[in-house]
Scaffold this active site. Structure first.
Site, PDB file in Angstrom:
ATOM      1  CD  GLU A 201      53.613  47.566  39.585  1.00 44.37           C
ATOM      2  OE1 GLU A 201      54.742  46.892  39.394  1.00 44.37           O
ATOM      3  OE2 GLU A 201      53.269  48.681  39.206  1.00 44.37           O
TER       4      GLU A 201
ATOM      5  CE  LYS B 173      58.136  47.778  40.581  1.00 40.32           C
ATOM      6  NZ  LYS B 173      57.341  47.623  39.273  1.00 40.32           N
ATOM      7  CD  GLN B 174      55.166  51.271  42.847  1.00 38.91           C
ATOM      8  OE1 GLN B 174      55.864  51.919  42.302  1.00 38.91           O
ATOM      9  NE2 GLN B 174      54.350  50.705  42.017  1.00 38.91           N
TER      10      GLN B 174
END
Length: 323
Positions: free
Chosen positions: A6, A127-128
């Site tokens: 994101e 982010k991930q």
């Protein structure tokens, strides 16, 4: 399009949002189109015709799905690393050590960068887990087949190189990211996998994001830690109607025992040392199931118990993979 990450919503200085060819999304589309194309053959002819008529699926659409399963584009960097999205390799590197030294916890690196009047879209920061999700969801042999169908090479070190590359560029701003990286690392770096597993396990107990737990528990990461134990450390996967086990216990985990169900049959799974024990309760009204480990497939009926002797030698432990 955007993938799971994101932090990137557009290209640096672009007037409009959007990214081109997210690798995770495109590979999932190729897999999904192939699976969807196989489904009609699994149903009776009358049922297939009924479903296709109700959904308005013609031969031309089935042909498009088949074409997409073989022609989706996957971006690569020059060194063979799968690019998170087209153009990712052109972004700027970030001095991660400097930011960790300055701020400590940098899970929400996007907020930190914006506070410094910098745009996260400009940097190789994630982010991930994004590309790494591929190695969490699919076993090695499955990804090799998908990439081969798309016309791409899939060297033996693909998982290790890509996970290492993105691990250095991911802030793990989502607790689920620790689950994904732990799963992807289970077969290649057990100690690092266990460290990530513990962080995920303590997400809410220790409120590792500094205040988010009081707003609501992280149900997804709770389920993820359970799935990680079953799918990655016990190494369960289904192929051709057989429930297989390829255990990969981290060094700090000396055994496992848990119940699970396969096709309605309750199975007690116990892993100790080099031994896998599977048992079905005698009062179970379920049907026999087929289970496999260490190159051996057996039928397991209600009231029966079977023991597999496992090898800890990676050369004889069977095909590699995470699921």
């Amino acid at each position: 399009m955007m993938g799971p990450d994101e932090f990137h919503e557009k290209y640096p200085d672009a007037a409009r949002g959007g990214l081109r060819n997210n690798a995770y999304t495109n590979v999932l589309v190729a897999w999904l189109c192939d699976i969807a194309g196989q489904l009609p053959a699994l149903l009776p002819a009358s049922r297939t015709a009924e479903v296709r008529e109700r959904l308005g699926i013609g031969d031309d659409e089935l042909a498009v799905w088949q074409d997409m399963s073989r022609r989706m584009f996957v971006p690569f960097q020059g060194d063979g690393i799968i690019s998170q999205f087209e153009g990712y390799e052109d972004l700027e590197e970030l001095d991660w050590d400097a930011y960790r030294a300055k701020y400590g916890n940098i899970q929400r690196l996007d907020r930190i960068l914006r506070a410094e009047d910098k745009d996260p879209n400009r940097y190789k920061v994630t982010k991930q887990a994004d590309t790494v999700m591929l190695f969490f969801l699919f076993r090695d042999e499955e990804l090799r087949e998908i990439f081969g169908r798309l016309g791409y090479a899939y060297p033996a070190d693909t998982v290790a190189r890509n996970v290492a590359y993105y691990d250095r560029r991911t802030s793990h701003g989502s607790t689920l990211s620790f689950v994904t990286h732990a799963g992807a690392l289970a077969a290649i770096d057990p100690d690092s996998s266990w460290d990530r597993f513990l962080v995920a396990l303590h997400s809410d107990a220790d409120d590792i994001q500094g205040g988010t737990t009081k707003e609501g528990i992280h149900m997804g990461v709770m389920a993820g830690t359970l799935d990680l134990v079953q799918a990655n450390y016990a190494g369960t996967f289904v192929r051709d109607g057989v429930l297989y086990f390829e255990p990969r216990l981290p060094g700090r985990l000396d055994g496992l025992s848990f119940p699970m169900q396969f096709r309605g049959t309750p199975i007690q799974v116990t892993l100790t040392g080099d031994r896998l024990t599977l048992a079905v309760h005698p009062e179970s009204a379920s049907r026999p199931v087929r289970v496999g480990a260490a190159g051996d497939v057996r039928e397991l009926c209600p009231g029966e118990r079977t023991v597999f002797e496992l090898s800890r030698d990676p050369a004889t432990a069977g095909p590699s993979g995470t699921r």
